[in-house]
Design an enzyme around this catalytic site. Structure first.
Site, short mmCIF file in Angstrom:
data_model
loop_
_atom_site.label_atom_id
_atom_site.label_comp_id
_atom_site.label_asym_id
_atom_site.label_seq_id
_atom_site.Cartn_x
_atom_site.Cartn_y
_atom_site.Cartn_z
N HIS A 75 34.21 4.58 49.41
CA HIS A 75 33.03 3.93 50.00
C HIS A 75 31.78 4.56 49.43
O HIS A 75 31.73 5.78 49.28
CB HIS A 75 33.05 4.11 51.52
CG HIS A 75 31.83 3.54 52.18
ND1 HIS A 75 31.65 2.18 52.34
CD2 HIS A 75 30.72 4.15 52.70
CE1 HIS A 75 30.49 1.98 52.95
NE2 HIS A 75 29.90 3.14 53.17
N GLY A 93 49.31 -16.70 5.32
CA GLY A 93 50.77 -16.65 5.27
C GLY A 93 51.39 -18.03 5.47
O GLY A 93 50.93 -18.80 6.30
N ILE A 133 34.97 -22.13 28.47
CA ILE A 133 34.03 -21.89 27.38
C ILE A 133 32.69 -22.57 27.69
O ILE A 133 31.63 -21.96 27.58
CB ILE A 133 34.60 -22.40 26.03
CG1 ILE A 133 35.83 -21.56 25.67
CG2 ILE A 133 33.55 -22.34 24.93
CD1 ILE A 133 36.44 -21.86 24.32
N GLU A 168 31.10 -33.05 32.10
CA GLU A 168 32.50 -32.74 32.36
C GLU A 168 33.26 -34.00 32.75
O GLU A 168 32.82 -34.76 33.62
CB GLU A 168 32.60 -31.66 33.45
CG GLU A 168 33.98 -31.46 34.06
CD GLU A 168 35.09 -31.15 33.05
OE1 GLU A 168 34.89 -30.32 32.16
OE2 GLU A 168 36.17 -31.79 33.16
N GLY A 186 38.36 -27.76 24.83
CA GLY A 186 39.69 -27.18 24.71
C GLY A 186 39.97 -26.69 23.29
O GLY A 186 39.19 -26.93 22.36
N GLY A 197 41.56 -8.81 14.55
CA GLY A 197 40.92 -8.94 15.86
C GLY A 197 40.94 -10.38 16.35
O GLY A 197 40.82 -10.63 17.54
N GLY A 198 41.11 -11.32 15.40
CA GLY A 198 41.28 -12.72 15.76
C GLY A 198 40.08 -13.34 16.46
O GLY A 198 38.96 -12.82 16.41
N THR A 199 40.35 -14.46 17.14
CA THR A 199 39.29 -15.20 17.82
C THR A 199 38.64 -14.34 18.89
O THR A 199 37.42 -14.26 19.00
CB THR A 199 39.88 -16.48 18.47
OG1 THR A 199 40.45 -17.27 17.44
CG2 THR A 199 38.81 -17.28 19.20
N GLY A 245 33.10 -28.82 30.89
CA GLY A 245 32.69 -27.81 31.88
C GLY A 245 33.86 -26.92 32.23
O GLY A 245 34.08 -26.57 33.38
#
Ligand code: NAI
Length: 484
Positions: A461, A128, A197, A216, A287, A53-55, A194
């Site tokens: 609508h 790996g 994330i 930021e 980042g 599932g990773g990050t 900013g």
């Protein structure tokens, strides 16, 4: 489950430890590619050192959105009186909110494992490392195994970056992964960065009662988004009590006598120091960088991007070594889960002999601030820089019946079109449901639909997508529910 096996160029055959395709990294890039390849009969092995599932699933998109949902429920309860409801003594139980988040993640992880299993993907737990272009060493705490594969896909993702400043590794300085593991809400938090994330977490924590300050470096938050969209979020952040310092460069983090972290920062251009701010926690959100540690990429001669970050790939995700592909954050391109998955499909298609290329012109961005922001295609500001003349159709949610019933009428939709053809080449939405609504605009951008085609499509609508329909009319002859 396997259909007749396909032959992958010089198939190695069903020998134990030998596969058609080996994938290193089981995030939304790697696991989607694995399932896709296995469904077509390839012998696929997926090597994952952590939880599939990773990050995105374990430490990113999903857990943050589970918390965003807690915040939405809390906020709605706090504002119950606006909707004619009464609620008293409304509180957040942070422990329970985190436990719910963990359950959501665990449920999805089980789902991914089961999909891998039912599709016949061999999952090898471990780290790996490329030995050569067809051999991978898989290391666990107990053992080392060598496997062979005709093709390899690298999908090892990315990791949070830390600023190279004094105090950056201090005890109170956390990254997004650690922010999702907090056991108690801090009283205050300084968020450095900013960007996406930083701002998503700023809203989560501020709405849960934490005093949040964002610092930021650039002159505005969410700098990769058109200012008219990000300003809505900026204003809303201020209302939520989030303090924002822009054009501000963090220079050091120290530990104060009260145990809090003291963050020193200065004007990004003039260098003039600002008054320091302190926080019980400092969240570093400046980042992410491709995760290449221990992969052996350069040792086997894989070319990296010029900035040294990310594995160099072409438009079919092939690296400088013919039988090795790379997808997702490790390529240092757009660090988005859905891009990684798509790159995985493209890589797999090409391995299986189908020629698809990666096309980035219709990549949606979905940012879960409050209000949400979503964009796709060319930005209005980008068009200006490129000297490209565009026509923009805008429609405010204040003119949308559904938004008014929801009590969420801030924000707008804008569609960016080519003036001579009316083709929609971009769009941005800030407001209720923006991250879901962008799907329709994405379809339009990807398939070069015109504003007229969208305007002539019947939209139910009362719904939020009517704001897109109206923006299409605005780009044509004028929105129907808006005075000129
Ligand atoms: P980002 O690149 O979006 O933002 C980092 C921010 O930190 C920038 O605005 C930058 O100017 C600022 N910064 C850099 N150095 C600084 C300094 N010394 N002092 C103050 N500010 C400084 O990166 P972020 O938010 O960490 O996200 C990483 C990646 O993950 C991005 O590619 C993002 O698109 C992706 N992501 C996407 C999400 C989504 O689509 N909803 C959610 C979370 C992450």
């Amino acid at each position: 489950m396997h259909k007749d096996r396909i032959t992958v160029d010089g198939d190695l055959g069903p020998v134990p430890g030998e596969y058609d395709i080996a994938i290193i990294g089981g995030g939304p890039g790697g696991y989607v590619a694995a399932i896709y390849g296995a469904r077509q009969g390839a012998r696929v092995v997926l090597i994952e050192k952590d939880t599939p599932g990773g990050t995105c699933l374990n430490r990113g998109c999903i857990p943050t959105k589970a918390l965003v949902r807690t915040v939405e429920v809390y906020r709605t309860m706090q504002e119950a009186a606006r909707y004619g409801c009464r609620g008293e003594n409304i509180q957040v139980d942070f422990g329970r909110a985190m436990a719910r988040k963990n359950r959501v993640v665990a449920g999805l992880v089980r789902g991914v494992k089961s999909l891998l299993d039912t599709n016949g993907v061999t999952v090898l737990p471990g780290r790996g490392r490329l030995v050569d272009n067809k051999t991978i060493q898989v290391t666990t705490n107990e053992a080392e195994t060598l496997i062979k594969a005709k093709h390899i896909i690298l999908a090892t993702g990315s990791e949070p970056m830390r600023l190279p400043i004094d105090g950056a590794t201090g005890e109170n300085v956390i990254d997004s992964t650690q922010a999702l593991e907090l056991e108690e809400l801090p009283e205050s938090m300084v968020i450095i960065g900013g960007g996406v994330i930083g701002m998503e977490f700023a809203f989560i924590f501020a709405r849960l009662g934490v005093k949040v300050t964002v610092i930021e470096y650039l002159d505005e938050i969410l700098s990769l988004i058109d200012s008219d969209l990000s300003h809505e979020v900026f204003r809303s952040a201020r209302t939520a009590g989030i303090k924002i310092h822009t054009s501000a460069k963090v220079t050091s983090i120290m530990e104060g006598e009260d145990g809090k972290a003291i963050v020193a920062f200065e004007h990004a251009e003039s260098g003039e120091p600002f008054p320091e701010v302190s926080g019980e926690k400092v969240l570093m959100a400046v980042g992410r960088r491709p995760f290449l540690e221990g992969l052996g990429a350069t040792q086997i001669g894989l070319e990296l991007e010029a900035n040294g970050r990310g594995i160099k790939v072409d438009e079919i995700m092939q690296t400088s070594i013919e039988n090795i592909y790379a997808i997702g954050d490790v390529t240092g391109k757009l660090m988005l889960a859905h891009v990684a998955s798509h790159q995985g499909l493209v890589a797999m298609d090409n391995i299986l002999g189908r020629k698809y290329v990666m096309d980035y012109h219709g990549v949606p961005n979905a940012i879960f601030t409050d209000p949400e922001i979503a964009t796709v295609g060319i930005r209005e500001e980008e068009a200006k820089v490129l000297g490209k003349t565009v026509k923009v159709g805008r429609f405010p949610f204040a003119g949308n019946g559904k938004a008014l019933t929801l009590g969420m009428s801030r924000g707008f939709v804008k569609l960016i079109t080519e003036p001579d053809t009316g083709i929609i080449i971009g769009g941005g939405i800030v407001g209720p449901g923006a991250t879901d609504l962008i799907g329709e605009v994405t379809l339009a951008v990807q398939h070069r639909l015109t504003a007229e085609q969208v305007a002539r499509t019947i939209h139910a609508h009362p719904t939020l997508p009517e704001a897109i329909f109206e923006a299409a009319w605005a780009a044509e002859s004028g929105a129907l529910h808006l005075a000129d």
